[in-house]
Every structure is written in C-alpha cells, then in structure tokens.
Motif scaffolding. Structure first.
Motif, PDB file in Angstrom:
ATOM      1  N   PRO A 168      24.013  17.602  35.239  1.00 32.18           N
ATOM      2  CA  PRO A 168      24.955  16.556  34.832  1.00 32.18           C
ATOM      3  C   PRO A 168      26.176  16.471  35.742  1.00 32.18           C
ATOM      4  CG  PRO A 168      25.288  18.521  33.513  1.00 32.18           C
ATOM      5  CD  PRO A 168      24.114  18.809  34.390  1.00 32.18           C
ATOM      6  N   GLY A 169      26.883  15.354  35.593  1.00 37.46           N
ATOM      7  CA  GLY A 169      28.194  15.227  36.211  1.00 37.46           C
ATOM      8  C   GLY A 169      28.171  14.647  37.620  1.00 37.46           C
ATOM      9  N   ARG A 170      29.292  14.070  37.960  1.00 31.46           N
ATOM     10  CA  ARG A 170      29.481  13.540  39.312  1.00 31.46           C
ATOM     11  C   ARG A 170      29.751  14.707  40.246  1.00 31.46           C
ATOM     12  NH1 ARG A 170      32.537   7.838  39.960  1.00 31.46           N
ATOM     13  NH2 ARG A 170      31.512   7.242  41.906  1.00 31.46           N
ATOM     14  N   LYS A 171      29.086  14.691  41.413  1.00 31.70           N
ATOM     15  CA  LYS A 171      29.072  15.904  42.233  1.00 31.70           C
ATOM     16  C   LYS A 171      29.497  15.654  43.669  1.00 31.70           C
ATOM     17  CE  LYS A 171      24.981  17.260  39.646  1.00 31.70           C
ATOM     18  NZ  LYS A 171      24.776  15.866  39.164  1.00 31.70           N
ATOM     19  N   ALA A 172      29.844  16.771  44.302  1.00 34.04           N
ATOM     20  CA  ALA A 172      29.927  16.848  45.755  1.00 34.04           C
ATOM     21  C   ALA A 172      28.822  17.812  46.190  1.00 34.04           C
ATOM     22  CB  ALA A 172      31.292  17.353  46.196  1.00 34.04           C
ATOM     23  N   VAL A 173      28.273  17.578  47.371  1.00 32.49           N
ATOM     24  CA  VAL A 173      27.182  18.418  47.863  1.00 32.49           C
ATOM     25  C   VAL A 173      27.555  18.932  49.249  1.00 32.49           C
ATOM     26  CG1 VAL A 173      24.711  18.562  48.343  1.00 32.49           C
ATOM     27  CG2 VAL A 173      25.535  16.971  46.597  1.00 32.49           C
ATOM     28  N   TYR A 174      27.429  20.241  49.420  1.00 32.55           N
ATOM     29  CA  TYR A 174      27.807  20.878  50.684  1.00 32.55           C
ATOM     30  C   TYR A 174      26.637  21.682  51.244  1.00 32.55           C
ATOM     31  CZ  TYR A 174      32.442  19.768  48.908  1.00 32.55           C
ATOM     32  OH  TYR A 174      33.532  19.116  48.410  1.00 32.55           O
ATOM     33  N   ARG A 175      26.540  21.689  52.546  1.00 31.01           N
ATOM     34  CA  ARG A 175      25.522  22.498  53.237  1.00 31.01           C
ATOM     35  C   ARG A 175      26.225  23.691  53.877  1.00 31.01           C
ATOM     36  NH1 ARG A 175      20.703  19.474  55.838  1.00 31.01           N
ATOM     37  NH2 ARG A 175      20.228  19.592  53.605  1.00 31.01           N
ATOM     38  N   LEU A 176      25.769  24.887  53.501  1.00 34.97           N
ATOM     39  CA  LEU A 176      26.351  26.120  54.034  1.00 34.97           C
ATOM     40  C   LEU A 176      25.513  26.586  55.220  1.00 34.97           C
ATOM     41  CD1 LEU A 176      27.216  28.032  50.722  1.00 34.97           C
ATOM     42  CD2 LEU A 176      28.371  26.079  51.808  1.00 34.97           C
ATOM     43  N   VAL A 177      26.188  26.931  56.294  1.00 25.95           N
ATOM     44  CA  VAL A 177      25.544  27.257  57.561  1.00 25.95           C
ATOM     45  C   VAL A 177      25.893  28.682  57.947  1.00 25.95           C
ATOM     46  CG1 VAL A 177      25.338  26.586  60.004  1.00 25.95           C
ATOM     47  CG2 VAL A 177      25.690  24.825  58.235  1.00 25.95           C
ATOM     48  N   ASP A 178      24.905  29.425  58.479  1.00 22.87           N
ATOM     49  CA  ASP A 178      25.160  30.819  58.848  1.00 22.87           C
ATOM     50  C   ASP A 178      25.746  30.925  60.254  1.00 22.87           C
ATOM     51  OD1 ASP A 178      23.055  30.599  60.697  1.00 22.87           O
ATOM     52  OD2 ASP A 178      21.577  31.534  59.365  1.00 22.87           O
ATOM     53  N   ALA A 179      25.986  32.149  60.691  1.00 22.40           N
ATOM     54  CA  ALA A 179      26.646  32.382  61.973  1.00 22.40           C
ATOM     55  C   ALA A 179      25.813  31.916  63.158  1.00 22.40           C
ATOM     56  CB  ALA A 179      26.971  33.873  62.107  1.00 22.40           C
ATOM     57  N   GLU A 180      24.489  31.779  62.965  1.00 26.66           N
ATOM     58  CA  GLU A 180      23.611  31.320  64.048  1.00 26.66           C
ATOM     59  C   GLU A 180      23.453  29.799  64.066  1.00 26.66           C
ATOM     60  OE1 GLU A 180      20.004  33.433  63.367  1.00 26.66           O
ATOM     61  OE2 GLU A 180      20.756  35.291  64.266  1.00 26.66           O
TER      62      GLU A 180
END
Length: 554
Positions: free
Chosen positions: A425-437
C-alpha cells in the motif's frame, strides 16, 4: 540518432492513437467509472501502480518498455462523439445521460504519470509506473496502459536474452512480422526487439515509423521461379569504373562457374541452372547488395557454387557482394563449409575480400538454439530470428497488473489468501542500491514521505518473499528509479528515439551483475521494503483482521 523530430512524433502519436484508442479497454472500466460518477466519487484523488509479479522466462531480470507509447496515449486521450454514442448503445439503458457528457469532456489533464525510465533493467514486485489523478479517469486508463506495457516489456526482455545468448559480436535481425500476433504485434515486436538489442528488422513500416535499420534480399520463391539462364534479362552490367560499354555477365558467370567447379572438384551436372539464373538476375538488379539464399536445392552441390560464380563476376566488375543466407539444415556445419570455400576462392583467385563475405543464418532460431550455436564452431555473422522472438514462445505474457495503492490520501491494499497477490500500500519512492563495484544489488520501496537512503550509511529493510526478518545493507551509491514523465496533459520528459532507448538498455544491462544475467538459474535479485513501509503493511493486516468482524459485532 537524435530524438524524434516533430513530424516523426506526429506519425508515432497517430500510430499509437490508431492502435490504442480510448475504447480499447475492458467494459468493466466504464461500468466502474459510471458507478464512481453516480456516487460522486469520480473526482476523488487516487493512485495506481503498475508492476509484474515474476521475472519472465525463468530469468533474473526484465526490461521496462512501452513508456513512450503510454505518454503519447495519455496526451491524445479523449472520447469522440462516435465513441460516446457507441458507449450509450452498450451501457445499460438506465445509465444517466449526463454521464455521457462527462465522458465527452474527459481528458488526462488531471493525470500525473511517474515512471521508471524506459529501457531500464527492472525486477518483479517493483512498481514500474505510478498513475495518479481523478479516480474515474485513472481507472479508465488501466487496461490500455497494461496493454501498452505488457507485451512491449516482454518482447524487449526476450530480445535482450537472445542478445545475451548470441554474444556481442553477431548481428541480429528481427524477421518475425509474418509470424506475429497480428499487425500491431508485429510492429510492436519490431520496435521493442530493436530496443532490446537486435540490430536490424525486416519490417519496413517499423523502419519508417521508428528509424530502425531495415534489411532483406530474397526468398526461396524468387530462386525457384527461374528455370533457365535464358530468363536472365538484361544480360549485361556496366563495370564500377564507369566504362560506357556494358559487360556480358552471362558469359562471364559461366566462365567463373567452370573455374569454381574445377577448383572444388564439383560435378557441373548437379548445378541448378535456374538457381544460377536467379542469382545472376538479382545481382544485375542489385550489384551492391547481393546476398542470396543458397539452400533452395543443395548448398554444396549447387547453391554455393552458383553464388561463388556470380560473386566473382561482380568482383571482376568492381562490385562487392555482401554474402549468403543459410535457412535449413545444420547451420554451424554448413557455415564452416561455406567459409572454407570462400577462403579457397579468395586465395586461388586473388580476391582478398571474398574471405570476409557475410554468412547469415535463419532457421527457426530459439534462445536455446542460439546458445547452442555459440558453443559450436561456426562462421555465422548475422542471425535472423522470427517466430520464437516475436511470439515469446517460452512465456506468452509478462503478467503486469495495475493496483490501487492510495485513495483520498489514504493507503489502500489488496489482501489476498494468496500472499503473492497481496499488494504493497501507499504512495512510494523507489531507490536502486548499488555496491562498490557499480552493480545494483537491491531495489528499495519506501513511503513517499520518507527520507531517501544515503550512500555509505547502513539501513534496515525487509526483503519481499522471505520471512519477516530485517536485513542491514550499506549502499555505495543510491539512484532514484522514478521520474515524472507526464503531467497536466503534457509529456514532461523528452521522448527518446528507439535508438536512444536501445543505448540505455545496453548501459543498464552492463551494470547488472553477471549472476543476475544468467539465462539459466540466475541468482534472485532482492526487492525490499523500508522499515516504515513494512510496518504499514503489518498495521493494515492487523486492521483487516479487526474489520472482518465489524458486521457480525454490530
């Protein structure tokens, strides 16, 4: 290639309007819209999300495609008088006539579309699009948006898998129009397989609308339509150097054919004269684009010999033929045999370019046969793919869904007995997490009001599809996955050409870790909820349990 010109955009918008008019939807969208309107709820603010539940083809990723068409669809969305009159005839007679005037005045000026950029690698359960606006309007958009995204994303992902199976060196030709599910399926397939990594299409209309390079020479029917060298006309061809006198190419080709047979120890009695006539006739018509299919009869006994004779004739006159197409049998073995003959001709007749002629393979290619082809010795430069590419035979649908997540400013959730069908539910933000490589390793859904995650700072999150335990992760980089692309009736991000989106696909795929790109048994990519969003889901679940006893308790 630059962004589409004004005239090109108008052509594409007209194409989208013709293929996806506002009546191209399910009947229940109109019955729900009327019920909302009748109850006075049609203007209530609402938010829907579009996503899919499982990565396609048993793979580890998908590609998001179709956004371009969605933006053009929203911009031109309106009902004509004819549309409204048809709806008047199919909706129940008791429908209030004022509703039809409401439809006549409807457009998407109150709709906002936020989306993952087209051409981005995406994963199951991550919202691809957020559609917000008046409840009745965004409800009416459901089926059309799903139609525009589902197949486009599926066939684009299929093309990317073919590209991964083929490797980076081979050129890929999409040639599935005749096998596609109708004209629109064929046109959509040509656009989105190109975006997914194919280089060329046989579809001329796709070249016209989308700027995709087109290719094609001859079919078996052209070859078998000839029976004798007497049918070749004209029988002369001017040399490239500009000499005014045309050369008798019929006699020249006969001479080369004798020399080729002598070199290869072949039996001239097995050569098909009609095939030679077809090749020569086509070469006279297109001396710069000579690429015949050579397996109408026998590759080794006739087709290859006839090609070499005609190609050597063209070389002698200063032209450069392109190569050959193989369309049946063991493509790998045949391509090796063909290349061997090319090299012999190159060395024996002192024609260096003969060794570098193209070999095109087209024989009901599937993803599996493409992968197997790469494991065997072969000399194929270009692979043409049709049926298995455009019909997505391994999986017929991506299964995108469109679900309400907020109404009147309050979160909404579908709670199903099948946990896989429950929504977030709910209005969202979406983020992509990236590693050190530089590889993405987790997509995080947060409530829109939350502060975004920060690079270098640990955070707690709850992976979907696992137990309720939290994990701690520390991203090296954080990228926001959502852009506003349509608002107040206007497209708010530049529309990209097919070539530009194709380039974005390759960049996005290159960042993905190889373990997620494996065609067989890839590692699962993690999609997670923030702690606050996870708590909201739990709270709604608890509230649902309380609500279920309301009627009985009162």
């Amino acid at each position: 290639m630059a962004a589409p010109s004004g005239s090109t955009c108008r052509l594409m918008e007209r194409s989208v309007r013709d293929r996806a008019p506002p009546l191209l939807t399910d009947m229940y969208q109109f019955t729900m819209a009327y019920a909302y309107w009748r109850a006075g709820r049609h203007q209530e603010p609402a938010v829907f999300e579009l996503f899919f539940r499982d990565n396609p083809f048993g793979g580890g990723f998908s590609l998001f495609a179709g956004l371009h068409d969605c933006q053009l669809f929203l911009r031109s969305f309106s009902f004509s008088e004819e549309d409204v009159e048809f709806l008047r005839s199919v909706l129940p007679p008791a429908t209030d006539p004022a509703f039809f005037q409401y439809l006549r005045d409807l457009d998407c000026s109150g709709v906002t579309l936020c989306s993952v950029p087209e051409g981005t690698v995406v994963f199951a359960r991550v919202p691809l699009m957020e559609v917000s606006g008046p409840l009745a309007v965004v409800q009416l958009l459901e089926t059309s948006l799903l139609c525009l995204v589902n197949y486009a994303s599926l066939v684009c992902s299929n093309a990317a898998r073919f590209r991964l199976a083929a490797g980076p060196e081979k050129r890929l030709l999409e040639m599935g129009l005749r096998r596609a599910q109708g004209p629109d399926g064929g046109l959509t397939a040509s656009r989105y397989t190109y975006i997914g990594g194919f280089d060329l299409t046989s579809n001329v209309q796709a070249g016209f609308l989308f700027g995709i390079p087109v290719a094609g020479t001859m079919a078996h029917s052209y070859v078998t339509s000839f029976t004798s060298l007497e049918e070749v006309w004209p029988q002369t061809l001017a040399a490239v150097n500009g000499d005014s006198d045309s050369v008798d190419v019929l006699s020249l080709t006969k001479g080369w054919l004798n020399r080729v047979c002598e070199l290869l120890g072949s039996d001239p009695g097995k050569i098909r004269e009609g095939e030679c006539a077809a090749f020569l006739s086509y070469a006279i018509a297109y001396p710069h684009n000579f690429l015949p299919v050579i397996d109408s009869y026998s590759v080794g006994c006739s087709g290859l010999l006839n090609f070499c004779a005609v190609a050597l004739t063209l070389f002698e006159l200063g032209y450069r033929p392109l190569g050959v197409r193989l369309d049946s049998g063991d493509l790998c073995r045949q391509s090796v045999d063909v290349r061997r003959v090319f090299r012999l001709c190159s060395e024996h007749f002192s024609v260096p370019l003969f060794d570098s002629l193209l070999i095109v393979g087209t024989n009901n290619i599937s993803e599996q046969s493409m992968a197997e082809l790469n494991k065997k010795e072969n000399e194929i430069n270009v692979v043409g793919v049709g049926t298995h590419l455009v019909t997505c035979t391994k999986q017929p649908s991506l299964g995108c869904v469109y679900k309400l997540v907020e109404a009147r400013g309050r979160p909404r959730m579908k709670i199903s007995e099948d946990p896989e069908k429950s929504t977030v539910p709910g209005r969202k933000a979406v983020y992509r997490l990236v590693d050190a490589e530089g590889h993405p390793f987790l997509d995080l859904q947060c409530l829109e009001a939350e502060s975004p995650p920060e690079a270098g700072l640990p955070l707690q999150c709850y992976p979907l599809g696992r137990d309720d335990s939290a994990v701690s992760v520390t991203p090296a980089q954080v990228a926001c996955l959502r852009l506003e692309v349509f608002s107040k009736g206007q497209v708010t991000q530049p529309l990209c050409s097919a070539a530009e989106t194709r380039a974005k696909v390759q960049v996005s795929l290159q960042t993905l870790h190889p373990r997620h790109k494996k065609l067989q048994e890839p590692d699962s990519y993690t999609v997670a909820l923030s702690e606050r969003l996870h708590n909201l889901v739990a709270e709604i679940h608890r509230g649902s349990s309380s609500d279920s006893s309301f009627l009985l308790a009162n």
